[in-house]
Design an enzyme around this catalytic site. Structure first.
Site, PDB file in Angstrom:
ATOM      1  CG  ASP A  18      -1.964  -1.096   1.161  1.00 46.44           C
ATOM      2  OD1 ASP A  18      -2.424  -1.425   0.060  1.00 46.44           O
ATOM      3  OD2 ASP A  18      -2.309  -1.639   2.225  1.00 46.44           O
ATOM      4  NE  ARG A  98      -1.768   0.168  11.723  1.00 51.56           N
ATOM      5  CZ  ARG A  98      -0.776  -0.553  11.251  1.00 51.56           C
ATOM      6  NH1 ARG A  98       0.430  -0.431  11.779  1.00 51.56           N
ATOM      7  NH2 ARG A  98      -0.958  -1.394  10.257  1.00 51.56           N
ATOM      8  CG  ASP A 127      -4.865  -0.570  10.986  1.00 51.79           C
ATOM      9  OD1 ASP A 127      -5.153  -0.700  12.189  1.00 51.79           O
ATOM     10  OD2 ASP A 127      -4.079  -1.329  10.391  1.00 51.79           O
ATOM     11  CB  SER A 179      -3.550  -7.889   4.051  1.00 51.69           C
ATOM     12  OG  SER A 179      -3.451  -6.678   4.784  1.00 51.69           O
TER      13      SER A 179
END
Length: 408
Positions: A18, A98, A127, A179
């Site tokens: 990404d 995060r 996220d 992922s």
């Protein structure tokens, strides 16, 4: 249409698919924009190798690699272990990292005079919420760019096409395109064959697991460990004093080789979608088990039950991106108070994916063998139970009498 308003942007950069694609996409769509990549080191290991060269080659002006590992363990992981907070059995590995990464992104964005912060989270995931709520907490007026919510790319396969067309080097192929998110606490796997809930995870397939082994491949001999805690914080492993971070890292090694910490779960995402993921959290699973075991010895009934009740609320706040919220801070204050006597030593036996209790000791133990024994004792008068039951059962007796009079 070119966007000329953003002259400098800070990108949360992992070097994965990404964020690797985002850099050239930003250059194409935000004319003249300088891109500063920031990678928060929360224990990704060799995923950080060669990251600076890759970031600059694909268009970033510079890369910050920030060592956040100590803060990650001490200020995020350990308070969550103390809270006993699990989200549907998930030990919150990505959720905890995060907000910390986003906090550092804001600090760098302010220092660099950036106009925006960019992240590579999809519009389906959790996220995006975790990053953006943390950014809003520290920089409420900062613009946030989320390419997955803007661009025409619809899948990871199309992302790979875009990367190949723009000469962006990738470590994955279409066949290994899970992922993943890795840090020193866990590794998550999503996508590909795991999207079909009927498929068994390929635990025995070489290369699938990275932190653990399948219980089938674990040693045939059990391994004993001892963990020491002070006020709910791990301070020693097998009699050796260590930092909490080093204890987690060593437990990852020990737990991983014994097949500990594998979780296959269909969880409820914040955005309303159920998703299927496989998690590896070898050290975390051991640490949670040891801490919970010690609490059974040192917490009274009311405190333990209230903690268990509030742990669900704590876990949901973390999962939903609300680490920096007044309620989470208030719950952490309660948890800290609850831990004042959670000091002692726990022994566990690890065997083929199982964590077996093997002894617990504390100077603050509320368990009394003299009181609990089925043998003869001189400290408990069993006839006292008669009066207790009569008083405790009085409301039940009164209700039964009333019901009888009313014919119920």
């Amino acid at each position: 249409m070119k966007n000329n308003n953003i002259k400098k942007a800070v990108l949360a950069y992992s070097g994965g698919l990404d964020t690797s694609v985002i850099i050239p996409w930003l250059k194409e769509n935000y004319e003249g924009c300088e891109i500063i990549a920031v990678s928060g080191n929360v224990g990704q290991g060799d995923e950080l190798d060669g990251l600076e060269e890759k970031a600059i080659k694909t268009g970033a002006s510079k890369l910050y690699i920030e060592d956040l590992t100590e803060e990650f363990v001490n200020d995020f992981i350990i308070p969550t272990v103390q809270a006993g907070a699990k989200y549907e059995k998930y030990l919150l590995g990505t959720s905890l990292a995060r907000p910390l990464i986003a906090k550092r992104l804001v600090e760098i964005a302010k220092a660099e005079g950036a106009d925006a912060i960019v992240h590579g989270c999809t519009g389906k995931g959790n996220d995006q919420v975790r990053f953006e709520l943390a950014v809003k907490h520290f920089a409420p007026d900062m613009k946030i760019i989320a390419p997955w919510r803007q661009w025409s790319i619809k899948s990871r396969e199309e992302e790979i096409d875009y990367a190949e067309a723009h000469n962006v080097p990738l470590k994955i192929t279409r066949e290994t395109n899970y992922s993943k998110d890795k840090n020193l606490w866990h590794l998550s796997h999503e996508g590909l064959d795991l999207e079909d809930a009927g498929n068994e995870p390929t635990y025995e397939k070489p290369g699938f697991l990275e932190m653990s082994v399948s219980p089938l491949q674990a040693p045939d001999t059990p391994e004993y460990i001892t963990l020491g805690f002070e006020k709910g914080v791990p301070v020693s492993l097998n009699g050796e004093n260590m930092s909490a971070k080093n204890i987690v890292l060593k437990l990852n090694e020990i737990g991983g080789k014994n097949g500990i910490g594998l979780l296959d779960i269909i969880e409820n995402r914040l955005v309303g979608i159920k998703c299927r993921g496989v998690y590896e959290t070898p050290g975390g699973e051991i640490l949670f088990a040891a801490h919970e075991y010690l609490e059974t010895l040192t917490l009274d009934k009311l405190m333990m039950h209230k903690k268990q009740e509030l742990s669900v609320a704590f876990a949901e706040l973390v999962y939903d991106g609300l680490w920096f919220s007044p309620l989470r801070e208030a719950l952490s204050a309660f948890v800290t108070s609850s831990q004042k006597n959670v000091t002692g030593t726990v022994r566990l036996k690890l065997y083929k994916g199982n964590i077996i209790k093997a002894g617990v000791w504390s100077d603050y133990a509320l368990y009394s063998q003299e009181l609990a024994t089925f043998g003869e004792d001189d400290v408990y008068d069993q006839s006292d139970a008669t009066g207790f039951i009569n008083l405790y059962g009085l409301p039940t007796k009164v209700q039964a009498v009333v019901n009888a009079k009313k014919g119920n």
